[in-house]
Scaffold this motif. Structure first.
Motif, short mmCIF file in Angstrom:
data_model
loop_
_atom_site.label_atom_id
_atom_site.label_comp_id
_atom_site.label_asym_id
_atom_site.label_seq_id
_atom_site.Cartn_x
_atom_site.Cartn_y
_atom_site.Cartn_z
N UNK A 53 0.84 -1.20 0.00
CA UNK A 53 0.00 0.00 0.00
C UNK A 53 0.87 1.25 0.00
N UNK A 54 0.30 2.31 -0.54
CA UNK A 54 0.93 3.63 -0.48
C UNK A 54 0.32 4.37 0.72
N UNK A 55 1.17 5.01 1.53
CA UNK A 55 0.72 5.69 2.74
C UNK A 55 0.78 7.20 2.56
N UNK A 56 -0.34 7.87 2.82
CA UNK A 56 -0.40 9.33 2.77
C UNK A 56 -1.37 9.81 3.83
N UNK A 57 -1.85 11.03 3.75
CA UNK A 57 -2.79 11.56 4.74
C UNK A 57 -4.11 11.95 4.06
N UNK A 58 -5.20 11.73 4.79
CA UNK A 58 -6.50 12.11 4.26
C UNK A 58 -6.81 13.56 4.59
#
Length: 281
Positions: A53-58
């Motif tokens: 998975x790619x991790x970022x912020x919502x």
């Protein structure tokens, strides 16, 4: 440790109606990262499965996972399209549901919606992903002997100095320049240029020219002049006395190349000049 703005292999720990929770391996359930249903690609993973998975912020600044692939990961370059301009920066298509922001302080030039530009992706002080047009400070210098004079290179313009020199990212990674006297068209950041290396500068930057070799340029410009004359009843108000600015504006050429082409056509008996301009014979 989680690599923010990048790909991670995480294990599915538990399910929820709105998605899956992935184990961050902190021993604290509240740290688990949500993989929303809308971010699952293909078959839904099961508890215990490992997923990339790619991790970022919502939008609420919470870590979020997606199986979708963005166009670029953190600490890398990408050519992205501007989707909108706001008072606090420009948004670019990042390949995910949320566009990535180029903060106003990171906009080195005016950006236009619909145009593509080279940007560098970084994690800002608030822990969010952001993009910057200040790519020069992140570009590399090529290895010694990686390029030589005469090689053909292609790059994207990332800045234009006040003296007209273009700063170009060759292969979107190496520092290059095109001097003002080496081009005659309106070239701006985001434009791509291809040319021949003239010098490897002492500081390692590559100086190149998009101008063709003289014999090629002379023949091409001669054809352009003949086409112009044929399309304008055999006359044009330009001759070897015209100003460099007039030549550049009409023919995208230097006055020197223009005069050489005129001389070539006169030797062939195809044109004649007078004080008014040039005539087709």
């Amino acid at each position: 440790m989680i690599k923010f703005g990048d790909y991670n292999m995480l294990k599915v720990k538990r399910e929820a109606t709105f998605g899956l929770y992935l184990d961050k391996e902190t021993g604290n359930t509240s740290d688990d990262i949500l993989l929303p249903n809308g971010n699952i690609v293909g078959d839904t993973p099961k508890i215990g499965d490992e997923v990339q998975v790619f991790i970022y912020r919502d939008s609420k600044d919470r870590l979020i996972a997606t199986m979708k692939k963005p166009k670029v990961t953190v600490d890398n370059f990408a050519v992205l399209k501007v989707t909108s301009i706001t008072e606090f920066g420009a948004f670019m298509d990042f390949g995910l549901e949320r566009d990535i922001l180029v903060p106003k302080r990171e906009m080195k030039y005016t950006m236009v919606p619909g145009n593509e530009y080279l940007v560098f992706i970084y994690e800002d002080k608030t822990g969010r992903l952001a993009a910057s047009t200040e790519v020069g400070r992140y570009l590399d210098l090529p290895e010694e002997d990686q390029y030589k004079v005469g090689d053909t290179v292609t790059g994207i313009v990332y800045d234009k100095q006040t003296n007209g020199t273009l700063e170009v990212a060759i292969e979107e990674k190496y520092m290059g320049i095109v001097l003002k006297n080496e081009y005659f068209t309106d070239i701006r950041p985001g434009d791509r240029v291809t040319g021949t290396i003239k010098r490897i500068l002492e500081d390692g930057r590559i100086s190149f020219t998009p101008r063709k070799k003289m014999i090629e340029a002379k023949e091409e410009l001669s054809d352009t002049i003949l086409d112009y004359l044929k399309d304008h009843e055999g006359f044009m108000p330009y001759n070897d006395k015209s100003t460099p600015e007039e030549i550049r504006k009409q023919f995208n050429s230097s006055k020197n190349y223009f005069k050489i082409s005129l001389g070539n056509l006169m030797k062939k008996g195809l044109i004649r000049q007078d004080e008014k301009g040039t005539h087709l014979k």
